[in-house]
Every structure is written in structure tokens, then in C-alpha cells.
Design a protein around this motif. Structure first.
Motif, mmCIF file in Angstrom:
data_model
loop_
_atom_site.group_PDB
_atom_site.id
_atom_site.type_symbol
_atom_site.label_atom_id
_atom_site.label_comp_id
_atom_site.label_asym_id
_atom_site.label_seq_id
_atom_site.Cartn_x
_atom_site.Cartn_y
_atom_site.Cartn_z
ATOM 1 N N GLU A 4 0.703 -1.218 0.124
ATOM 2 C CA GLU A 4 -0.424 0.295 -0.355
ATOM 3 C C GLU A 4 0.729 1.093 0.042
ATOM 4 O OE1 GLU A 4 -3.981 1.637 1.979
ATOM 5 O OE2 GLU A 4 -3.227 0.090 3.035
ATOM 6 N N GLU A 5 1.717 1.669 0.915
ATOM 7 C CA GLU A 5 2.592 1.741 0.642
ATOM 8 C C GLU A 5 3.783 2.953 -0.564
ATOM 9 O OE1 GLU A 5 4.645 5.861 1.988
ATOM 10 O OE2 GLU A 5 3.956 5.015 2.696
ATOM 11 N N ALA A 6 3.845 1.366 -1.130
ATOM 12 C CA ALA A 6 4.378 1.570 -2.442
ATOM 13 C C ALA A 6 3.332 2.197 -3.536
ATOM 14 C CB ALA A 6 5.235 0.000 -2.886
ATOM 15 N N PHE A 7 1.995 1.826 -3.521
ATOM 16 C CA PHE A 7 1.394 2.095 -4.092
ATOM 17 C C PHE A 7 0.552 3.723 -4.741
ATOM 18 C CE2 PHE A 7 -3.532 3.806 -3.885
ATOM 19 C CZ PHE A 7 -3.908 3.524 -5.351
ATOM 20 N N ARG A 8 1.024 4.454 -2.591
ATOM 21 C CA ARG A 8 0.969 5.623 -2.099
ATOM 22 C C ARG A 8 1.460 6.583 -3.315
ATOM 23 N NH1 ARG A 8 -4.270 5.294 -1.720
ATOM 24 N NH2 ARG A 8 -4.771 4.053 0.064
ATOM 25 N N ARG A 9 2.869 5.708 -3.061
ATOM 26 C CA ARG A 9 4.501 6.336 -3.781
ATOM 27 C C ARG A 9 4.630 6.688 -4.641
ATOM 28 N NH1 ARG A 9 9.164 7.366 -0.499
ATOM 29 N NH2 ARG A 9 8.799 6.571 1.716
ATOM 30 N N LEU A 10 4.382 5.635 -5.585
ATOM 31 C CA LEU A 10 3.975 5.584 -6.860
ATOM 32 C C LEU A 10 3.148 6.907 -7.384
ATOM 33 C CD1 LEU A 10 4.641 3.549 -9.595
ATOM 34 C CD2 LEU A 10 2.953 2.747 -9.405
ATOM 35 N N MET A 11 2.295 6.718 -7.028
ATOM 36 C CA MET A 11 1.122 7.361 -8.202
ATOM 37 C C MET A 11 1.256 9.112 -7.294
ATOM 38 S SD MET A 11 -0.979 6.060 -8.978
ATOM 39 C CE MET A 11 -2.451 6.794 -9.564
ATOM 40 N N LYS A 12 2.126 9.270 -6.487
ATOM 41 C CA LYS A 12 2.680 10.738 -6.473
ATOM 42 C C LYS A 12 3.830 11.332 -7.933
ATOM 43 C CE LYS A 12 3.694 11.209 -1.266
ATOM 44 N NZ LYS A 12 2.157 12.004 -1.379
ATOM 45 N N THR A 13 3.971 9.883 -8.606
ATOM 46 C CA THR A 13 5.075 10.428 -9.853
ATOM 47 C C THR A 13 4.296 9.516 -11.047
ATOM 48 O OG1 THR A 13 6.552 8.152 -8.984
ATOM 49 C CG2 THR A 13 7.084 10.720 -7.630
ATOM 50 N N ASN A 14 3.600 9.120 -11.513
ATOM 51 C CA ASN A 14 3.265 8.734 -12.295
ATOM 52 C C ASN A 14 1.086 8.283 -11.610
ATOM 53 O OD1 ASN A 14 2.219 7.315 -14.596
ATOM 54 N ND2 ASN A 14 3.715 5.622 -14.280
ATOM 55 N N ASN A 15 0.624 8.767 -12.984
ATOM 56 C CA ASN A 15 -0.504 9.397 -13.312
ATOM 57 C C ASN A 15 -1.379 8.052 -13.344
ATOM 58 O OD1 ASN A 15 0.110 12.386 -14.280
ATOM 59 N ND2 ASN A 15 -1.530 12.750 -13.279
ATOM 60 N N PHE A 16 -0.803 7.857 -14.607
ATOM 61 C CA PHE A 16 -1.384 6.543 -14.896
ATOM 62 C C PHE A 16 0.121 4.889 -15.631
ATOM 63 C CE2 PHE A 16 -3.721 9.746 -16.906
ATOM 64 C CZ PHE A 16 -4.460 9.900 -16.875
ATOM 65 N N PRO A 17 0.018 4.265 -14.137
ATOM 66 C CA PRO A 17 0.872 3.126 -14.370
ATOM 67 C C PRO A 17 0.234 2.137 -14.625
ATOM 68 C CG PRO A 17 0.138 3.786 -11.895
ATOM 69 C CD PRO A 17 0.596 4.960 -12.464
ATOM 70 N N GLU A 18 -0.990 2.169 -14.602
ATOM 71 C CA GLU A 18 -1.892 0.392 -15.562
ATOM 72 C C GLU A 18 -1.385 1.042 -16.820
ATOM 73 O OE1 GLU A 18 -2.922 3.909 -13.603
ATOM 74 O OE2 GLU A 18 -5.064 3.187 -13.550
ATOM 75 N N PHE A 19 -1.616 1.478 -17.774
ATOM 76 C CA PHE A 19 -0.777 1.975 -19.119
ATOM 77 C C PHE A 19 0.634 2.086 -19.357
ATOM 78 C CE2 PHE A 19 -4.802 6.038 -19.085
ATOM 79 C CZ PHE A 19 -5.480 4.814 -18.192
ATOM 80 N N THR A 20 1.038 2.804 -18.247
ATOM 81 C CA THR A 20 3.113 2.687 -18.760
ATOM 82 C C THR A 20 3.826 1.119 -18.406
ATOM 83 O OG1 THR A 20 2.977 3.629 -16.379
ATOM 84 C CG2 THR A 20 3.093 5.084 -18.419
ATOM 85 N N GLY A 21 2.965 0.418 -17.118
ATOM 86 C CA GLY A 21 3.847 -0.801 -17.139
ATOM 87 C C GLY A 21 2.962 -1.354 -18.128
ATOM 88 N N ARG A 22 1.718 -1.478 -19.033
ATOM 89 C CA ARG A 22 1.171 -2.474 -20.283
ATOM 90 C C ARG A 22 2.395 -2.168 -21.258
ATOM 91 N NH1 ARG A 22 -2.222 -3.004 -16.345
ATOM 92 N NH2 ARG A 22 -3.014 -5.244 -16.122
ATOM 93 N N VAL A 23 2.150 -0.593 -21.899
ATOM 94 C CA VAL A 23 2.700 0.092 -23.429
ATOM 95 C C VAL A 23 4.176 1.032 -23.620
ATOM 96 C CG1 VAL A 23 0.272 -0.117 -24.040
ATOM 97 C CG2 VAL A 23 1.207 1.447 -23.347
ATOM 98 N N CYS A 24 4.449 1.874 -22.531
ATOM 99 C CA CYS A 24 5.467 2.254 -22.290
ATOM 100 C C CYS A 24 7.075 1.256 -22.796
ATOM 101 C CB CYS A 24 5.628 2.582 -20.325
ATOM 102 S SG CYS A 24 7.388 3.897 -21.141
#
Length: 388
Positions: A4-24
Motif C-alpha cells: 500500500e505504501e508503494a502504491f501511494r508513492r507510485l501515484m505521486k509520480t505516475n498518473n497512470f501506471p496501469e497504462f505505462t506498465g503495459r505499453v511504455c
């Protein structure tokens, strides 16, 4: 670990990790310091694992702003850039309206990237719905098409959504986030007008729209493919079933065309690339932290190879000379020639290999040659200077 803490930190720098994690393409991994001595950190897969866990645990949920500023912002374009801007501005409390000329929100993520790479319902629409619940407004289709277009007969213009001036008059700010949608063409090649030659993005867009309109993306997708078209005026999707397909261009878009053609049942797929085959490892002229120019094999190449006796379908150092058609203007093949790249006066020059000209059979050719920039009419309507 503390997911959960990893998720909170991730959302501070990436609006859409569900997008970039698949196609970036993950240029960050190419610049990872660990890559100097070992394989880089798998940043892309790490971020995808975190966001998928967040959805699974229910942490990813609507979080509307606590207050509203009363400021109105219009965003034209609902691709990753437009959505990211909308997400940020909405979090600041501004009232955000996103205008999209297509019939669904998502831009490149919705129609430019095939469904097998990023599911449109379970990934894209899921995230858009969260933004909607957070207060972002979306306007699609004709109502979301800013300005006007010429009618089909080349006569008077047809009014669609609000004009550029209307947006400026009714909003405190307007953001243009329409992307570089002008694909590089091959108009200089004889025979380009033949039926059967298409821009790659047209092919991918029509196929994905047909899938979504049909409502089924499983094994029986073809039964429903395109059957639920909302707008009869929409172009008919391009079908590669039982066709010999040539994809010109070796990037992500070309790979997506290959994967789509394989799934549609193409009898043969060939991928042509003008440049030489990259090395398996970084060349001395391509040091860290630059993007590693190395040989990559993506899902499309792997799947097409299975239908080619296990052999790679890619041909490097191949230039197109002419597209060949029959008496009815239908594509039947293309003339190509092998080339080599020689250093002449300290510049790399393309030189044709004598005696290498040949004919390749082709029922369909998809041009995946990159993009040259944005469409001009919208920028002109807002008085924005463009450099190309």
C-alpha cells in the motif's frame, strides 16, 4: 513488502501506471544506473505489479478534491497527455472538461494500442470511470470535435462541437493535447494510390473499434466483430484474414500491426525495415545512459514467426521501389531492393545492392513509419504557432 505504501508513492509520480506498465517502451530502464554493470531494474514490471495489486485490494478508488477553485479548464484530446493533465488539474480543484472527437475516451490508449496489449474495458475505461467519479467531465464524438470540418463533397463546413473561440470565451484556460497524429506516408513511391495500402494507425483503430462495437474479445471475437457499429458512416474495418501482409516499419506500431494481422488469420506476414539489423548488445557508439539500440523481439514478431516455420519475419536493409497492382487498381505486390549503408564524407548513405531487386507478394501493406507531428487545423484555430 508494504504494497500500500508503494502504491501511494507510485501515484505521486505516475498518473497512470496501469497504462505505462503495459505499453511504455521504458526508456527509464535504458538509463538505469544498474544497467552499466548488469541488467537494469525492471521498473516497468514493478510499477505494473504495484498498481494491479492496488486495484485488487481496493486501494485504487475515486478521491475527489476537497474544494473547488471555480476555475474552468478545457482539455482537447483524451490520450495519456490529456488525461494526465485532467487528473492533475482536477486534483487541484479546477473544473475540468475533456473534449475528444472519437466515440470513446482514451486517445492512443483506446484505439492506437491493440486490445491484447491494454484491455479497453478492464484497463482504460476502468481508469476513466474513476476520473469521472472524481469530477472530470468528458465530451465525446461530434460534440467533442472542436471546430468544423468540410462535408464529404468538399463544400460548406459542418459545425461539430464548440469552436476554438467559444472554448476560450467560456474557460479560464484551454489545453491542447491532441498528440502527433500525422503518420509518415510514402506518397513518393509509385503505386501508393492502390487499394490495399493503409496507414498503420487506421488499421489498428478500425480493428479495435470493431472489437469494442461487437462487444466480445474472446476466442469467438470474429462472430461479433464490428456488428454493433454505432455510426454507419464509420469506415469498414480492414481484415487480414487469408491475406499476404507486409508491414513497413519496425517500431511498436509496426509490431502491433503484425500481432493484429496474425490474430485475424493472415496467411503470411513480412516486416520490412530500411535500417540495418541492430546488434544484440550496446555498440560502443551507443553508451549508457542513451536508449540502447539493440535487437528486440516483441510479441508480434514471436507470434508471426510461429506461422513462418519458426523463422523471423523481419527483413532489414530493404527499400521500397514500387507498389504493384492489377488492372483494377488492387494491390498485388511490391518491388523492393536490398540496400547497404556506407560512410561517405563522414555521413551514412544508403546504397542499393546491384541485382537485389525483387517482387514481394502483398494483398495488404501497412505503413508504420512513425509520426511527423500534430494536425494543423486545430492549432491554427487557436492561433498557435507550429514548427512543422
Amino acid at each position: 513488502g508494504n504494497w500500500e505504501e508503494a502504491f501511494r508513492r507510485l501515484m505521486k509520480t505516475n498518473n497512470f501506471p496501469e497504462f505505462t506498465g503495459r505499453v511504455c517502451p521504458a526508456p527509464c530502464e535504458g538509463a538505469c544506473v544498474l544497467g552499466i554493470i548488469d541488467d537494469p531494474v525492471g521498473i516497468k514490471s514493478v510499477e505494473l505489479s504495484i498498481i494491479d495489486k492496488a486495484y485488487e485490494m481496493g486501494w485504487m478508488k475515486p478521491m475527489p478534491p476537497f474544494h473547488r477553485t471555480g476555475k474552468r479548464v478545457a482539455i482537447v484530446g483524451s490520450g495519456p497527455a490529456g488525461l494526465a493533465a485532467a487528473d492533475q488539474l482536477n486534483k487541484k480543484g479546477h473544473d475540468v472538461i475533456v473534449y475528444e472527437r472519437a466515440d470513446r475516451i482514451g486517445g492512443l490508449m483506446m484505439y492506437g494500442v491493440p486490445n491484447m496489449k491494454a484491455d479497453k474495458v478492464d484497463v482504460v475505461q476502468r481508469r476513466v470511470e474513476i476520473m469521472r467519479q472524481e469530477g472530470v467531465a468528458f465530451v465525446c464524438g461530434r460534440a467533442g470535435h472542436i471546430g468544423s470540418v468540410q462535408d464529404g463533397m468538399g463544400g460548406d463546413s459542418i459545425n461539430l462541437g464548440p469552436s476554438a473561440q467559444e472554448l476560450l470565451d467560456t474557460h479560464d484556460a484551454v489545453l491542447l493535447a491532441t498528440g502527433a497524429t500525422m503518420g509518415r506516408d510514402m506518397q513518393h513511391i509509385p503505386g501508393r494510390e492502390l487499394h490495399g495500402i493503409h496507414m498503420a494507425m487506421d488499421y489498428l483503430t478500425l480493428n479495435t473499434r470493431a472489437l469494442l462495437d461487437g462487444g466480445h474479445v474472446g476466442k469467438n471475437w470474429r462472430r461479433w466483430w464490428g456488428t454493433g457499429r454505432n455510426d454507419p458512416s464509420q469506415a469498414t474495418p480492414i481484415d487480414a484474414k487469408d491475406k499476404c501482409v507486409v508491414v513497413i516499419g519496425g517500431g511498436d506500431t509496426g509490431n502491433d500491426c503484425i500481432g493484429t494481422a496474425v490474430r485475424q488469420g493472415a496467411t503470411q506476414v513480412i516486416n520490412l525495415e530500411l535500417m540495418p539489423q541492430p546488434p544484440d548488445q550496446r555498440a560502443k557508439s551507443n553508451p549508457w545512459p542513451h536508449w540502447p539500440m539493440v535487437m528486440r523481439t516483441d510479441y508480434g514478431h514471436e507470434e508471426a514467426a510461429l506461422r513462418n516455420g519458426g523463422n523471423d519475419i523481419r527483413e532489414f536493409c530493404v527499400a521500397t521501389k514500387e507498389f504493384v497492382g492489377d488492372d483494377n487498381g488492387k494491390l498485388v505486390g511490391m518491388k523492393v531492393v536490398s540496400v547497404r549503408w556506407d560512410s561517405i564524407n563522414d555521413q551514412m548513405r544508403m546504397v542499393e545492392v546491384p541485382g537485389s531487386e525483387r517482387l514481394i507478394r502483398a494483398d495488404l501493406i501497412f505503413l508504420a513509419l512513425g509520426f511527423t507531428g500534430p494536425e494543423h487545423p486545430l492549432a491554427e484555430a487557436f492561433g498557435v504557432d507550429i514548427d512543422r
